[in-house]
Enzyme design. Structure first.
Site, PDB file in Angstrom:
ATOM      1  N   GLY A   1      40.862 111.843  60.726  1.00 20.45           N
ATOM      2  CA  GLY A   1      41.433 113.134  61.141  1.00 20.45           C
ATOM      3  C   GLY A   1      40.802 113.657  62.430  1.00 20.45           C
ATOM      4  O   GLY A   1      41.477 114.252  63.270  1.00 20.45           O
TER       5      GLY A   1
ATOM      6  N   GLU B   1      44.862 117.843  57.054  1.00 22.76           N
ATOM      7  CA  GLU B   1      44.544 117.985  55.623  1.00 22.76           C
ATOM      8  C   GLU B   1      43.567 116.867  55.296  1.00 22.76           C
ATOM      9  O   GLU B   1      43.964 115.758  54.950  1.00 22.76           O
ATOM     10  CB  GLU B   1      45.821 117.859  54.781  1.00 22.76           C
ATOM     11  CG  GLU B   1      46.882 118.898  55.108  1.00 22.76           C
ATOM     12  CD  GLU B   1      46.571 120.275  54.511  1.00 22.76           C
ATOM     13  OE1 GLU B   1      45.635 120.397  53.693  1.00 22.76           O
ATOM     14  OE2 GLU B   1      47.276 121.235  54.880  1.00 22.76           O
TER      15      GLU B   1
ATOM     16  N   CYS C   1      42.014 114.846  46.828  1.00 20.88           N
ATOM     17  CA  CYS C   1      41.223 115.587  47.812  1.00 20.88           C
ATOM     18  C   CYS C   1      40.560 116.786  47.133  1.00 20.88           C
ATOM     19  O   CYS C   1      39.526 117.266  47.575  1.00 20.88           O
ATOM     20  CB  CYS C   1      42.102 116.036  48.968  1.00 20.88           C
ATOM     21  SG  CYS C   1      43.595 116.852  48.419  1.00 20.88           S
TER      22      CYS C   1
HETATM   23  P1  NAD Z   1      42.603 107.391  55.596  1.00 19.94           P
HETATM   24  O1  NAD Z   1      42.039 108.364  56.543  1.00 19.94           O
HETATM   25  O2  NAD Z   1      41.962 106.063  55.477  1.00 19.94           O
HETATM   26  O3  NAD Z   1      44.149 107.110  55.942  1.00 19.94           O
HETATM   27  C1  NAD Z   1      45.089 108.163  56.007  1.00 19.94           C
HETATM   28  C2  NAD Z   1      46.252 107.742  56.880  1.00 19.94           C
HETATM   29  O4  NAD Z   1      45.789 107.626  58.210  1.00 19.94           O
HETATM   30  C3  NAD Z   1      46.860 106.390  56.529  1.00 19.94           C
HETATM   31  O5  NAD Z   1      48.264 106.470  56.618  1.00 19.94           O
HETATM   32  C4  NAD Z   1      46.303 105.488  57.611  1.00 19.94           C
HETATM   33  O6  NAD Z   1      47.122 104.376  57.848  1.00 19.94           O
HETATM   34  C5  NAD Z   1      46.294 106.431  58.785  1.00 19.94           C
HETATM   35  N1  NAD Z   1      45.448 106.055  59.924  1.00 19.94           N
HETATM   36  C6  NAD Z   1      44.457 105.149  59.987  1.00 19.94           C
HETATM   37  N2  NAD Z   1      43.953 105.093  61.241  1.00 19.94           N
HETATM   38  C7  NAD Z   1      44.637 106.013  61.978  1.00 19.94           C
HETATM   39  C8  NAD Z   1      44.589 106.426  63.337  1.00 19.94           C
HETATM   40  N3  NAD Z   1      43.731 105.906  64.201  1.00 19.94           N
HETATM   41  N4  NAD Z   1      45.439 107.388  63.726  1.00 19.94           N
HETATM   42  C9  NAD Z   1      46.319 107.956  62.869  1.00 19.94           C
HETATM   43  N5  NAD Z   1      46.407 107.594  61.575  1.00 19.94           N
HETATM   44  C10 NAD Z   1      45.580 106.641  61.138  1.00 19.94           C
HETATM   45  O7  NAD Z   1      42.660 108.113  54.152  1.00 19.94           O
HETATM   46  P2  NAD Z   1      43.060 107.517  52.738  1.00 19.94           P
HETATM   47  O8  NAD Z   1      41.983 106.624  52.253  1.00 19.94           O
HETATM   48  O9  NAD Z   1      44.461 107.010  52.772  1.00 19.94           O
HETATM   49  O10 NAD Z   1      43.093 108.850  51.860  1.00 19.94           O
HETATM   50  C11 NAD Z   1      41.972 109.443  51.301  1.00 19.94           C
HETATM   51  C12 NAD Z   1      41.496 110.608  52.140  1.00 19.94           C
HETATM   52  O11 NAD Z   1      42.553 111.543  52.332  1.00 19.94           O
HETATM   53  C13 NAD Z   1      40.390 111.394  51.459  1.00 19.94           C
HETATM   54  O12 NAD Z   1      39.437 111.747  52.406  1.00 19.94           O
HETATM   55  C14 NAD Z   1      41.110 112.611  50.915  1.00 19.94           C
HETATM   56  O13 NAD Z   1      40.273 113.723  50.697  1.00 19.94           O
HETATM   57  C15 NAD Z   1      42.097 112.851  51.998  1.00 19.94           C
HETATM   58  N6  NAD Z   1      43.220 113.644  51.499  1.00 19.94           N
HETATM   59  C16 NAD Z   1      43.266 114.955  51.867  1.00 19.94           C
HETATM   60  C17 NAD Z   1      44.275 115.766  51.384  1.00 19.94           C
HETATM   61  C18 NAD Z   1      44.339 117.216  51.755  1.00 19.94           C
HETATM   62  O14 NAD Z   1      45.384 117.814  51.552  1.00 19.94           O
HETATM   63  N7  NAD Z   1      43.283 117.824  52.275  1.00 19.94           N
HETATM   64  C19 NAD Z   1      45.262 115.233  50.537  1.00 19.94           C
HETATM   65  C20 NAD Z   1      45.188 113.896  50.200  1.00 19.94           C
HETATM   66  C21 NAD Z   1      44.150 113.106  50.698  1.00 19.94           C
END
Ligand code: NAD
Length: 515
Positions: free
Chosen positions: A251, A268, A302
């Site tokens: 993020g 998020e 999350c």
């Molecule tokens: P992640 O950060 O590994 O991946 C999330 C998304 O980002 C995936 O679709 C991935 O392909 C994409 N991604 C990867 N590299 C990227 C880049 N350079 N640019 C843009 N997108 C990219 O997360 P995850 O393992 O899929 O999910 C778990 C995480 O998500 C946990 O930290 C959790 O807390 C968080 N989460 C937050 C919320 C919220 O509402 N705050 C909700 C659900 C999950």
């Protein structure tokens, strides 16, 4: 090469969702062009290959974006209540497909069937919310300081919204964004997690029938798959808003990249959520809130509860009750409703669970119960772990981080002020809760010197939320808000309009410019 799985009736669900030929990589869903490499989606439930999905090449991405640009020109002119009616039809389709989609969510992501169905219910709920919203995209009117002038503001669609979603809510997060974006007059391009791409294709298939039936362009709802599309989306000036759900690490990068081109983001990100257990709490309520919060979805929400901050006078009693509850947890196939805890998403997640426990021990923590991988029949995927409770201190590095797994850290407090400071003493700020029957403690926790999180609950755990409220968190959780309340404003641009219906041209602030 393994073939399409037929375990637990999932084949039937896939067929119902229009996913038939996907194992040869050809089926990609609505407005999704995919000529790239295959990604394989394995179920953490039993380790089987569910299907393979072709990824979008850079050319495919451009095709999807071109269709989205064309579709926006049409969609923005559809009156908002009519857009709401299209979303209402989407909700009807989701109602029809609730069972198979819930099953697929459960099988591809590994959450319980109840939670899979609950996730689809959340999609239906946000559609219903969006339908009402389509008649309430209100702007204000203001009194002008100049005579014979009228001032008001109106909200216009932004354009193409980029939606990047995480694996753990493979369908709901998309719907929170997409359904609001649609009533606001935006179109969207969705890049789902590569760990749950089949759920995304199923959603596109459902949406497709509604768009086709109403002779609307398919570009309204775009899908791109594969990791190569992430950076294309981040850097694309045609996308004024990127709604990103995922880890804080990714993020942070998305935020910088999109801001660099003056795009907007809804972030998020990760949470590190705590429950304060007061000496004035009802222990039976704490038990349900804390255990569900910590082990539900195998700790992969999350909003999962990661820390319990317990008053010293009820500490021993709370630990004893938790220990006995953990001893009764049934770990296994999440499609079997007798089980409480399903698998983690993959073996990498298992590794990070095991590493976090070792780190906590190295920093001085004591394991109260759990830890380790569950072996044997029914656990062949290697993704099932024993939920773990650790006595720890808030300042440990590992406690300050979000480990996306069922680890619950316990710590003691003596005053409510100290408890609130511990609760706030992490970099993340998503969800928080206090269990207490003391009005003074409750109000303090909710006051401006109380919880610093986006969500603060009383006598409810940290985990889960209703769609009616704005969802999101502060600090390293990213500050974004989506779903209910007035979160819709992020999907629109505000325009302030001043109209002079007089015959003079007075300047604001009484400035004179005589010619
Ligand atoms: P992640 O950060 O590994 O991946 C999330 C998304 O980002 C995936 O679709 C991935 O392909 C994409 N991604 C990867 N590299 C990227 C880049 N350079 N640019 C843009 N997108 C990219 O997360 P995850 O393992 O899929 O999910 C778990 C995480 O998500 C946990 O930290 C959790 O807390 C968080 N989460 C937050 C919320 C919220 O509402 N705050 C909700 C659900 C999950």
């Amino acid at each position: 090469m393994a073939t399409l799985t037929d375990t637990f009736g999932v084949q039937k669900a896939l067929t119902q969702l229009g996913i038939t030929a996907i194992n040869d990589g050809t089926s990609t869903g609505l407005n999704s062009f995919a000529n790239g490499e295959l990604i394989s989606s394995y179920s953490p439930v039993d380790g089987s290959l569910i299907a393979q999905v072709k990824t979008s090449t850079p050319d495919d991405y451009q095709t999807v974006m071109a269709k989205a640009e064309e579709a926006f020109k049409v969609w923005r002119l559809v009156p908002a209540p009519k857009r709401g009616d299209i979303v209402r039809q989407m909700a009807e389709e989701l109602r029809k497909f609730k069972e198979p989609l819930g099953q697929l969510v459960s099988f591809e992501m590994g959450k319980s069937l109840q939670e899979g169905l609950g996730e689809v219910q959340e999609m239906i709920d946000i559609c219903d919310f969006a339908v009402g919203l389509s008649r309430q995209l209100y702007g204000l009117t203001m009194h002008s300081e100049r005579p014979l002038h009228r001032m008001y503001e109106q909200w216009h669609p932004l354009g193409i919204v980029g939606i990047i979603s995480a694996f753990n809510f493979p369908v709901a997060v998309w719907s929170w964004n997409s359904m609001l974006a649609l009533v606001c007059g935006d179109v969207y391009v969705w890049k789902p997690s590569s760990k749950a791409p089949i759920c995304a294709i199923a959603c596109q298939n459902i949406i497709k029938t509604v768009l086709e039936r109403n002779n609307l362009p398919e570009g309204i709802s775009g899908l791109v798959t594969g990791e190569a599309c992430n950076e294309l989306l981040n850097n694309d000036k045609r996308i004024p808003l990127v709604s990103f759900t995922g880890s804080t690490r990714v993020g942070r990068h998305v935020s910088k990249t999109v801001a660099e081109r003056f795009g907007k983001t809804i972030l998020e990100l990760g949470g590190n959520n705590a429950i304060i257990v007061s000496e004035h709490s009802d222990i039976s309520m704490v038990l349900v809130g804390a255990v569900f919060g910590a082990v539900g979805t195998a700790g992969q929400r999350c909003t999962s509860t990661r820390r319990l901050i317990i008053h010293e006078s009820v500490y021993d009693k709370t630990v004893a009750v938790l220990k006995s509850a953990y001893a009764q947890l049934k770990i296994g196939n999440p499609l079997d409703s007798n089980n409480h805890v399903g698998p983690l998403i993959d073996k990498m997640a298992v590794e990070s669970f095991l590493n976090a426990i070792e780190k906590a021990k190295a920093e001085g923590g004591t394991v109260v119960t759990g830890g380790g991988v569950v072996q044997g029949e029914g656990y062949e995927s290697g993704c099932y772990v024993n939920p773990c409770i650790i006595e720890a201190e808030n300042h440990y590095t590992v406690v300050q981080e979000e480990t996306f797994a069922p680890i619950l850290y316990l710590m003691k407090y003596s005053t409510i002020e100290e408890a609130i400071a511990l609760q706030n003493g992490v970099p993340q700020g998503l969800s928080s809760s206090i269990f207490t029957n003391s009005m003074r403690e409750m109000e303090l926790f909710l006051s401006q010197s109380g919880s610093d999180c986006g969500i603060a609950n009383v006598n409810i755990g940290t985990s889960g939320a209703e769609i009616g409220g704005a969802f999101g968190g502060e600090k390293e959780t990213g500050g974004g808000r989506e779903s209910g309340s007035d979160a819709w404003r992020a999907y629109m641009r505000r325009q302030t309009n001043t109209i002079n219906y007089g015959t003079q041209l007075p300047l604001a602030q009484g400035i004179r410019f005589d010619l």
